[in-house]
Design an enzyme around this catalytic site. Structure first.
Site, PDB file in Angstrom:
ATOM      1  N   GLN A 144       0.950  -1.148  -0.060  1.00 15.13           N
ATOM      2  CA  GLN A 144       0.084  -0.044   0.132  1.00 15.13           C
ATOM      3  C   GLN A 144       0.942   1.054  -0.164  1.00 15.13           C
ATOM      4  O   GLN A 144       0.305   2.188   0.069  1.00 15.13           O
ATOM      5  CB  GLN A 144      -1.011   0.117   1.183  1.00 15.13           C
ATOM      6  CG  GLN A 144      -1.818  -1.190   1.297  1.00 15.13           C
ATOM      7  CD  GLN A 144      -2.284  -1.426   2.852  1.00 15.13           C
ATOM      8  OE1 GLN A 144      -3.413  -0.772   3.068  1.00 15.13           O
ATOM      9  NE2 GLN A 144      -1.844  -2.126   3.519  1.00 15.13           N
TER      10      GLN A 144
ATOM     11  N   HIS B 167      -1.662   1.555  -4.174  1.00 12.60           N
ATOM     12  CA  HIS B 167      -1.772   2.931  -3.939  1.00 12.60           C
ATOM     13  C   HIS B 167      -1.246   4.020  -4.846  1.00 12.60           C
ATOM     14  O   HIS B 167      -0.940   4.958  -4.439  1.00 12.60           O
ATOM     15  CB  HIS B 167      -1.932   3.374  -2.317  1.00 12.60           C
ATOM     16  CG  HIS B 167      -2.997   2.676  -1.623  1.00 12.60           C
ATOM     17  ND1 HIS B 167      -2.874   2.664  -0.270  1.00 12.60           N
ATOM     18  CD2 HIS B 167      -3.992   1.930  -2.188  1.00 12.60           C
ATOM     19  CE1 HIS B 167      -3.980   1.973   0.087  1.00 12.60           C
ATOM     20  NE2 HIS B 167      -4.880   1.420  -0.958  1.00 12.60           N
TER      21      HIS B 167
ATOM     22  N   CYS C  49      -5.978  13.631 -19.051  1.00 10.78           N
ATOM     23  CA  CYS C  49      -5.503  12.710 -19.893  1.00 10.78           C
ATOM     24  C   CYS C  49      -5.023  11.431 -19.198  1.00 10.78           C
ATOM     25  O   CYS C  49      -4.692  11.370 -18.191  1.00 10.78           O
ATOM     26  CB  CYS C  49      -4.924  13.035 -21.281  1.00 10.78           C
ATOM     27  SG  CYS C  49      -3.199  13.429 -20.981  1.00 10.78           S
TER      28      CYS C  49
ATOM     29  N   GLY D 251       2.946  -4.505   8.870  1.00 11.78           N
ATOM     30  CA  GLY D 251       2.813  -3.162   9.344  1.00 11.78           C
ATOM     31  C   GLY D 251       1.744  -2.417   8.771  1.00 11.78           C
ATOM     32  O   GLY D 251       1.818  -1.383   8.153  1.00 11.78           O
TER      33      GLY D 251
ATOM     34  N   SER E 131      -2.376  -1.408   9.452  1.00  9.50           N
ATOM     35  CA  SER E 131      -3.435  -1.263  10.589  1.00  9.50           C
ATOM     36  C   SER E 131      -4.750  -1.897   9.916  1.00  9.50           C
ATOM     37  O   SER E 131      -5.611  -2.359  10.407  1.00  9.50           O
ATOM     38  CB  SER E 131      -3.695   0.277  10.471  1.00  9.50           C
ATOM     39  OG  SER E 131      -4.309   1.025   9.458  1.00  9.50           O
TER      40      SER E 131
END
Ligand code: OAD
Length: 265
Positions: free
Chosen positions: A104, A134, A145, A205, A207
């Site tokens: 992430q 992400h 674009c 690591g 949450s």
């Protein structure tokens, strides 16, 4: 053997017996590199409001504010180096078949670790390059674009106003996923396919509060696999985890993976 040693021993056996492993990491894996997490005591969301900085509406309302916040984060992350946790995961993926890294994080530290560890081993880095669910602060994309470009920290101070797209003159923005936006389809498909096929999900690591990323280990569990958590604190994932190693990833991952990642012979 102490309780902690017995748990580490069990965890090592889980890793050794797994044929396919999916690893989901979150901000905690980079904490020991000096990258701030989001939800901890000193987390970014304690002092900043996500809706003012990490949404498409915030960028439309005040592009310069959002741009300069990401420029600050990019500069901060550019000074950080991968820690022993990133390196142990990179070596695991380089030395064993069937390991998929999913992150992430937008800090690019898994990729730096992949490249540096691959060079030491004399192999290509590809197996240790993660699916970035992400995005990355080191890429820009056009808000109008499909244009994308790499964006390293420039020598000169960053401009305070967003740059313009060289193709359509739209505003360039960080190529990260903001609240309310879709995740990149290719990364999402790659991550969930690996999760379905894995017999072990290692959650490190995170949450585990932000879905769909946090569902990666749940998909492995639903398909009959095992979940192993590495985190100093309990999370919503802890209830599905067969085992949790409580402590910092930079210390626990090298210990967990040492027999996997030390070249034999
Ligand atoms: P969080 O900040 O929500 O959680 C970090 C986790 O890392 C917590 O569970 C800590 O207990 C744990 N932690 C702290 N130090 C650690 C260490 N040294 N070793 C191992 N674990 C440690 O970060 P994420 O779960 O990554 O999304 O947050 C998920 C998403 O929320 C982020 O990708 C970001 C954020 O809003 C977007 O920007 C879209």
């Amino acid at each position: 053997m102490t309780g902690g040693e017995a748990e580490m021993d069990r965890a090592r056996r889980l890793v050794a017996s797994a044929e396919r492993i999916v690893v989901l990491t979150g901000a905690g894996v980079s904490a020991e590199s000096g990258v701030p997490t989001f939800r901890g005591e000193d987390g970014l969301w304690q002092s900043h409001r996500p809706e003012e900085l990490a949404t498409p509406q915030a960028f439309r309302r005040d592009p310069a504010l959002v741009w300069s916040w990401y420029a600050w984060r990019r500069e901060r992350v550019a000074e950080c180096r991968p820690n022993e946790g990133h390196r142990a995961l990179a070596r695991l993926a380089l030395l064993r078949d069937g390991v998929t890294l999913v992150t992430q994080n937008v800090d690019g530290l898994h990729t730096v670790a992949a490249e540096e560890e691959a060079e030491k081993l004399g192999v290509g880095p590809e197996p240790a390059i993660p699916w970035e669910l992400h995005g990355s602060v080191f890429r820009l994309r056009c808000s109008s674009c499909e244009y994308r470009e790499e964006h390293r920290v420039p020598e000169e101070p960053e401009p305070v106003e967003p740059l313009h797209c060289p193709e359509c003159r739209g505003l360039l923005r960080p190529d990260v996923v903001w609240f309310g936006e879709m995740l990149p389809a290719t990364a999402l498909d790659g991550a969930f396919q690996a999760a379905r096929e894995a017999d072990l999900a290692l959650a490190v690591g995170t949450s585990a509060m932000v879905h769909p990323a946090a569902s990666v280990p749940l998909v492995t569990a639903d398909a009959g696999g095992t979940v192993l958590e590495v985190n100093p604190d309990a999370t919503p994932l802890s209830r599905v985890a067969s085992l949790a190693l409580r402590g910092p990833a930079g210390e626990l991952l090298p210990e967990l993976l040492s027999s996997e990642v030390t070249p034999q012979g």
